[in-house]
Write a protein that holds these residues in place. Structure first.
Motif, short mmCIF file in Angstrom:
data_model
loop_
_atom_site.label_atom_id
_atom_site.label_comp_id
_atom_site.label_asym_id
_atom_site.label_seq_id
_atom_site.Cartn_x
_atom_site.Cartn_y
_atom_site.Cartn_z
N ASN A 1 31.81 44.78 43.99
CA ASN A 1 32.48 45.88 44.88
C ASN A 1 33.07 45.53 46.03
O ASN A 1 33.78 45.25 46.59
CB ASN A 1 31.36 47.24 45.47
CG ASN A 1 31.06 48.17 43.93
OD1 ASN A 1 31.89 47.97 42.97
ND2 ASN A 1 30.19 48.01 43.50
N GLN B 1 23.25 46.43 39.31
CA GLN B 1 23.17 45.21 40.33
C GLN B 1 21.06 45.27 40.09
O GLN B 1 21.11 43.95 39.98
CB GLN B 1 23.27 45.82 41.84
CG GLN B 1 22.72 44.33 42.60
CD GLN B 1 24.04 43.27 42.90
OE1 GLN B 1 24.19 43.65 41.96
NE2 GLN B 1 23.77 42.28 43.07
N PHE C 1 31.15 49.02 53.89
CA PHE C 1 30.03 48.91 52.90
C PHE C 1 28.85 49.10 53.25
O PHE C 1 27.50 48.89 53.06
CB PHE C 1 30.14 47.45 52.15
CG PHE C 1 30.97 47.29 50.72
CD1 PHE C 1 31.32 47.32 50.19
CD2 PHE C 1 31.78 46.27 51.88
CE1 PHE C 1 32.32 47.49 49.36
CE2 PHE C 1 33.41 46.04 51.04
CZ PHE C 1 33.19 46.36 49.78
N GLN D 1 39.77 49.27 35.15
CA GLN D 1 40.18 48.63 36.23
C GLN D 1 41.94 48.86 36.36
O GLN D 1 42.70 48.86 35.01
CB GLN D 1 39.60 47.87 36.59
CG GLN D 1 37.87 47.69 36.94
CD GLN D 1 37.87 45.95 37.63
OE1 GLN D 1 38.09 45.95 37.98
NE2 GLN D 1 36.37 46.19 37.00
N HIS E 1 30.33 46.23 34.59
CA HIS E 1 29.21 45.70 35.49
C HIS E 1 27.80 46.82 35.13
O HIS E 1 27.51 48.40 35.03
CB HIS E 1 29.39 47.07 35.98
CG HIS E 1 28.98 46.58 37.54
ND1 HIS E 1 27.96 45.98 38.26
CD2 HIS E 1 28.45 47.74 38.38
CE1 HIS E 1 27.70 46.01 39.19
NE2 HIS E 1 27.99 47.43 39.17
N ARG F 1 36.23 42.50 45.01
CA ARG F 1 37.44 43.45 44.78
C ARG F 1 38.15 44.32 46.04
O ARG F 1 38.77 44.82 45.81
CB ARG F 1 37.17 44.72 43.67
CG ARG F 1 36.77 44.26 42.36
CD ARG F 1 36.63 44.84 41.14
NE ARG F 1 36.29 45.91 41.23
CZ ARG F 1 34.80 46.39 40.79
NH1 ARG F 1 34.18 45.49 39.94
NH2 ARG F 1 33.02 47.14 41.33
N SER F 2 37.32 44.61 47.17
CA SER F 2 38.01 44.59 48.44
C SER F 2 38.91 44.43 48.86
O SER F 2 38.39 43.39 49.15
CB SER F 2 36.71 45.16 49.15
OG SER F 2 36.23 44.16 49.71
N ASP G 1 28.09 41.12 45.07
CA ASP G 1 28.39 42.48 44.72
C ASP G 1 29.52 42.72 44.44
O ASP G 1 30.85 42.49 45.13
CB ASP G 1 28.17 42.92 46.09
CG ASP G 1 28.67 45.08 45.43
OD1 ASP G 1 29.09 45.33 45.10
OD2 ASP G 1 28.58 44.89 46.77
N LEU H 1 33.99 50.69 33.87
CA LEU H 1 34.72 50.75 35.13
C LEU H 1 36.35 50.84 34.44
O LEU H 1 36.93 49.52 33.56
CB LEU H 1 34.83 49.86 36.02
CG LEU H 1 33.10 48.92 36.74
CD1 LEU H 1 33.26 48.30 37.42
CD2 LEU H 1 32.66 51.02 37.22
#
Length: 440
Positions: free
Chosen positions: A91, A407, A52, A397, A404, A94-95, A89, A395
């Motif tokens: 993202n 930000q 990231f 998924q 989302h 979910r990583s 975040d 998104l």
């Protein structure tokens, strides 16, 4: 929004070579989640940065000389802030790098081997289904397995969640916590040390009108129907006598659609009710029962003279809130694993054009905070859908469609303070007293 990570305590340990290191007890939603060393968190941060880049929050620096007590406390605070900020975040959340590290940390802390196991999931009708899992399966994965077994439409998974629930005396229901997507239900259940604790499937949204989205799925309607009956039986939803008679008639006819349509009109339908607690309004030590949902916090307050008073706080007038751990937790390898006995949630509320505080002392402070965050996020999605100027990215998924918001448009309304000394309170500060912005 930030997740409820905190590091209230740490311990000094000796390694095999006689060296000293610090082991940090990481809590999630008030329960011990894992114990990790600084070096482990540092290595994890390096992995995250390779994926990231510099969008991650700053990580506490290494110390090459012996740390003083003040330096150790500062590092603990910095690590706590890092864990809270890195989860903002979606993202990162979910990583694979994020999830795999925490999975391994949770397994190792409680000495659980990765193996096949069986897990009972309790439905709202208090019947259970047994599923075969791997002990390292996350709550997200377990929810997928459950939905497949009962036939719940995959695209509706985002409207449900797994919870640790407790059934007490006389069938009393208490929701202990919402399991995070990356959390391991098998491990969290075994380590919770809450008597009669079970993993339960419940809907996870605070806006009752969202029921309409689920009405085309038979299994989803079954789950809504079960939970509505349970909430009425437990006294969470409060129908009038006339409504109760009609609901009982629809229940006898097994007319789920009509039952749920009428349930929408029932007071506190779709709300989550907390266990009895205390608050500082209208006077210190007042008893309270909180019901949270539909963009409000409904409080039934019992005064010292046994009189009751109903107060409703609208979320549109809540500026922010914070959860605070009050007191000292002596961390051992034994049973002292939760922060629940010494928690408060205080929120700032607009009353008569003044921002004032309302303080609640409850072991479910983190659960309450999760509900408040859920109401805020649902409101943001609804406003975004109504406002064409706000950019929404839908998104796709694996488990559901989620919204989302960019930000830059998000606000953080909540915070966690792990030690009471961090709060700056004026001597004349009191609940619903005037507080200046610079005092916050």
């Amino acid at each position: 929004m930030k997740m409820h990570f905190c590091i209230p305590v740490s311990q000094q340990r000796s390694d095999a070579l006689g060296g000293r290191y610090v082991l940090y007890s990481v809590h999630l939603d008030g329960f011990l989640f894992c114990r990790v060393r600084y070096s482990q968190l540092h290595g994890w941060n390096e992995q995250l940065r390779r994926v990231f880049g510099n969008c991650l929050p700053p990580f506490p620096p290494k110390y090459y000389l012996a740390m003083t007590t003040a330096m150790a406390d500062e590092r603990r605070d910095q690590l706590e802030q890092y864990l809270q900020n890195v989860t903002m975040d979606p993202n990162v959340l979910r990583s694979d790098v994020f999830v795999e590290f925490l999975k391994l940390a949770q397994l190792n802390t409680f000495d659980i081997a990765t193996k096949k196991a069986y897990l009972d999931i309790f439905l709202p009708n208090e019947q259970s289904i047994r599923i075969e899992i791997i002990t390292s399966d996350t709550a997200e994965r377990v929810l997928e397995v459950v939905s497949h077994k009962i036939g719940l439409c995959r695209e509706l998974l985002g409207y449900f969640g797994l919870f640790l629930t407790q059934f007490g005396k006389e069938g009393k229901l208490s929701v202990v916590k919402k399991l995070a997507d990356f959390e391991l239900p098998y491990v969290s259940l075994g380590s919770s040390e809450v008597e009669n604790c079970k993993v339960g499937l419940r809907k996870w949204y605070m806006d009752p009108s969202l029921d309409s989205v689920l009405m085309d799925c038979r299994v989803a309607v079954d789950l809504l129907y079960m939970q509505a009956i349970q909430d009425i039986e437990k006294g969470w939803a409060k129908p009038t006598q006339a409504q109760r008679q009609k609901l009982e008639a629809f229940q006898k006819e097994d007319n789920q659609t009509k039952f749920l349509e009428l349930a929408q009109e029932v007071r506190h339908y779709g709300y989550l009710q907390l266990d009895p607690c205390t608050c500082d309004y209208p006077e210190s030590g007042s008893g309270a029962v909180l019901s949270v949902g539909n963009n409000e916090i409904s409080c039934c307050i019992t005064l010292p003279d046994s009189q009751t008073q109903d107060i409703v706080f609208q979320m549109s007038r809540v500026k922010c809130w914070q959860v605070t751990f009050l007191g000292t937790l002596l961390d051992t390898d034994g049973p002292q694993r939760t922060l629940n006995q010494n928690l408060e949630l205080r929120f700032q509320y607009s009353e008569d054009s003044c921002w004032q505080w309302f303080v609640i002392y409850t072991k479910q402070a983190f659960l309450l905070s999760s509900c408040l965050k859920k109401m805020i996020s649902e409101k943001m999605v609804k406003l975004a859908a109504e406002n064409t100027e706000m950019q929404i990215e839908v998104l796709e998924q694996s488990k559901s469609k989620k919204y989302h918001i960019q930000q830059s448009q998000q606000k953080d309304y909540s915070s966690f303070l792990s030690r009471k000394s961090k709060i700056k309170i004026a001597k004349d500060d009191c609940v619903f007293g005037n507080i200046k912005e610079e005092d916050l």
